[in-house]
Design a protein around this motif. Sequence first.
Motif, mmCIF file in Angstrom:
data_model
loop_
_atom_site.group_PDB
_atom_site.id
_atom_site.type_symbol
_atom_site.label_atom_id
_atom_site.label_comp_id
_atom_site.label_asym_id
_atom_site.label_seq_id
_atom_site.Cartn_x
_atom_site.Cartn_y
_atom_site.Cartn_z
ATOM 1 N N VAL A 136 0.857 -1.182 0.000
ATOM 2 C CA VAL A 136 0.000 0.000 0.000
ATOM 3 C C VAL A 136 0.898 1.238 0.000
ATOM 4 N N THR A 137 0.537 2.256 -0.789
ATOM 5 C CA THR A 137 1.353 3.474 -0.823
ATOM 6 C C THR A 137 0.623 4.667 -0.217
ATOM 7 N N PHE A 138 1.401 5.547 0.401
ATOM 8 C CA PHE A 138 0.910 6.831 0.900
ATOM 9 C C PHE A 138 1.925 7.908 0.556
ATOM 10 N N ASN A 139 1.452 9.109 0.373
ATOM 11 C CA ASN A 139 2.362 10.222 0.122
ATOM 12 C C ASN A 139 3.138 10.573 1.393
ATOM 13 N N ASN A 140 2.448 10.587 2.534
ATOM 14 C CA ASN A 140 3.071 10.977 3.802
ATOM 15 C C ASN A 140 3.218 9.797 4.746
ATOM 16 N N ASP A 141 4.257 9.867 5.553
ATOM 17 C CA ASP A 141 4.489 8.851 6.577
ATOM 18 C C ASP A 141 3.386 8.924 7.628
ATOM 19 N N LEU A 142 3.205 7.837 8.381
ATOM 20 C CA LEU A 142 2.262 7.842 9.487
ATOM 21 C C LEU A 142 2.853 8.610 10.661
ATOM 22 N N THR A 143 1.994 9.046 11.550
ATOM 23 C CA THR A 143 2.455 9.801 12.713
ATOM 24 C C THR A 143 2.749 8.898 13.903
ATOM 25 N N THR A 144 1.901 7.919 14.148
ATOM 26 C CA THR A 144 2.061 7.039 15.309
ATOM 27 C C THR A 144 1.197 5.794 15.123
ATOM 28 N N LEU A 145 1.584 4.727 15.804
ATOM 29 C CA LEU A 145 0.762 3.517 15.864
ATOM 30 C C LEU A 145 0.317 3.241 17.300
ATOM 31 N N ASP A 146 0.368 4.280 18.123
ATOM 32 C CA ASP A 146 -0.133 4.202 19.497
ATOM 33 C C ASP A 146 -1.654 4.325 19.434
ATOM 34 N N PRO A 147 -2.399 3.280 19.828
ATOM 35 C CA PRO A 147 -3.861 3.333 19.679
ATOM 36 C C PRO A 147 -4.530 4.383 20.555
ATOM 37 N N GLN A 148 -3.906 4.732 21.679
ATOM 38 C CA GLN A 148 -4.490 5.752 22.536
ATOM 39 C C GLN A 148 -4.244 7.176 22.021
ATOM 40 N N VAL A 149 -3.395 7.302 21.002
ATOM 41 C CA VAL A 149 -3.030 8.612 20.471
ATOM 42 C C VAL A 149 -3.396 8.772 18.999
ATOM 43 N N GLY A 150 -3.168 7.743 18.194
ATOM 44 C CA GLY A 150 -3.407 7.829 16.750
ATOM 45 C C GLY A 150 -4.860 8.111 16.430
ATOM 46 N N TYR A 151 -5.075 9.111 15.536
ATOM 47 C CA TYR A 151 -6.466 9.482 15.289
ATOM 48 C C TYR A 151 -6.643 10.167 13.941
ATOM 49 N N ASP A 152 -5.951 9.708 12.927
ATOM 50 C CA ASP A 152 -6.232 10.204 11.587
ATOM 51 C C ASP A 152 -6.492 9.016 10.682
ATOM 52 N N TRP A 153 -7.184 9.258 9.568
ATOM 53 C CA TRP A 153 -7.638 8.131 8.743
ATOM 54 C C TRP A 153 -6.475 7.312 8.205
ATOM 55 N N GLN A 154 -5.290 7.923 8.061
ATOM 56 C CA GLN A 154 -4.172 7.206 7.465
ATOM 57 C C GLN A 154 -3.654 6.102 8.373
ATOM 58 N N ASN A 155 -3.582 6.367 9.684
ATOM 59 C CA ASN A 155 -3.088 5.315 10.580
ATOM 60 C C ASN A 155 -4.219 4.481 11.184
ATOM 61 N N TRP A 156 -5.464 4.900 10.925
ATOM 62 C CA TRP A 156 -6.640 4.276 11.536
ATOM 63 C C TRP A 156 -6.708 2.772 11.289
ATOM 64 N N SER A 157 -6.687 2.384 9.996
ATOM 65 C CA SER A 157 -6.851 0.960 9.692
ATOM 66 C C SER A 157 -5.602 0.159 10.031
ATOM 67 N N VAL A 158 -4.422 0.804 10.045
ATOM 68 C CA VAL A 158 -3.202 0.096 10.439
ATOM 69 C C VAL A 158 -3.267 -0.237 11.924
ATOM 70 N N ILE A 159 -3.655 0.742 12.730
ATOM 71 C CA ILE A 159 -3.816 0.510 14.173
ATOM 72 C C ILE A 159 -4.846 -0.583 14.423
#
Length: 538
Positions: A34-57
């Motif tokens: 899967v490709t994305f233009n921007n890197d993810l911010t975090t995979l911490d479930p208590q912190v991550g909250y944007d659609w890009q990291n959502w399904s990865v978390i």
Amino acid sequence: MKKLLISAVAALALLAAAPLAMADAPKQGGQATVTFNNDLTTLDPQVGYDWQNWSVIKSIFDGLMDYKPGTTELVPDLAESYTVSDDGLTYTFKLRDGVKFHNGRTMTSADVKYSFERAVNPATQSPGGGYFGMIAGYDDVVGGKATTLSGIETPDDKTVIFKLTRPDATFLHLMAINFGYVVPKEEVEKAGADWGKKPVGTGAFKFVEWVPGQSIKLERNKDYFRAGVPYLDGVTFEFGQDPTVAVLRLKKGEIDIVGDGIPPAQFAELMADPANKPLIAEGDQLHTGYVTMNVTQPPFDNVKVRQAVNMAINKDRIVRLINNRGVPASQALPPAMPGYNPDNKGYGYDPEGAKKLLAEAGVGEITTELYVMNVDPNPRIAQAIQQDLAAVGIKAEIRSLAQAEVIAAGGAGKAPMIWSGGMAWIADFPDPANFYYGILGCAGAVEGGWNWSRYCNKALDERATKADAMVKDDQKDARIAEWKAIFDDVLKDAPWAPIFNEKRFTYHSERLGGDATLFTDPIHIPVNYDYIYAKDAQ
């Protein structure tokens, strides 16, 4: 006296139903890229909250509840079953047997309690901690008077009891949101500040490595409690990939999913090609794209200025910029969400009316900044908004930044205006409350929060709390009617300029299989990686 609502047997039957609906039998094995233009911010479930990291978390961690794949149908997940007291104040969850963290340790009720306490602890800076404000002891933890939630009891390793200070009609949905996902305390403490880069969960996929700016790799969790899931042996997320280039790479068979979606410049061509019909999944979203205005900063502390911004923007023109992949928004709630008011048409496009309001506000010429995510079409949308604002006397300088930078500026309360595209609100769960507390309520108007307008109307917060106390079946209509009235009043205060409600289109390779709803999952946004599969798996 308590009433059993759903059992593990029923839940497993529901979860098993989605793969059976697929045209081809799912296969075990294979990889997906899967490709994305921007890197993810975090995979911490208590912190991550944007659609890009959502399904990865969601693929690395689990919660007590989840949704049937590809739907908004709520079912138990880490919980085997649950009961609710007649007064709606006590929820008892029985945990599933045989659930292990990726480090091999068995998950217990103590881990559930720790995870919720971590979410509400101010030190975590969770943007969703406020969702759990109804759990007894919340105020003491947030206020620094306690470190544990008195409203969570663990009488044994397999039982978790939640005691609430008020009934809340959304509570079971909140048990499926990532802020309550279960994490192992020892791994969190061992990783320290790097925890978001070294996640350990109970989910279908295990974290392998994260090369900043380049890639994240996951591998199949062979010990996952749900037999046969996931189907893929691994998923790789590549970063720094322009979506236009990603489309070309997909056509060459080099990647499998264009994570950022189909670029507008290629949309018409791809949709017109009959060969792409089975490769482009289309789905409705509980989504609203909007412009936030920081109500704590001049000139947006003046409601007439905010209303003028609403009237200055030509929403129809912006919808055309996205190939008509949406409809103009009249209010914060999307049309498919309960509580949406079809009779409220919002602020129509009226530049002269906007000028009149600005004159009444007495603010003179306005100079401000408009933050925007740097992935197409968002900069072009920002330019259209910029032009519309200039036409009524508002000069907005565009700041086009990576998603993480825009989110950080919004969470810090530094951005006077933000176009939310690429980060816009897609419902965590199908209830109007989800479009309020985190992004329009006082709970989200905090450091690191997602209420980027910093709008805090305590009277509306009180009404929202009373609406969510209507937990009985015969109160459902009255509850939704009150939420409709709340959002009508939000619109009058105009902390946002709602722009459009978007549909999701996911372009994937021929070699990936799975029901189309899995590629536009309304909850595991945008793709439910746990249930898609490789047709060429050996």
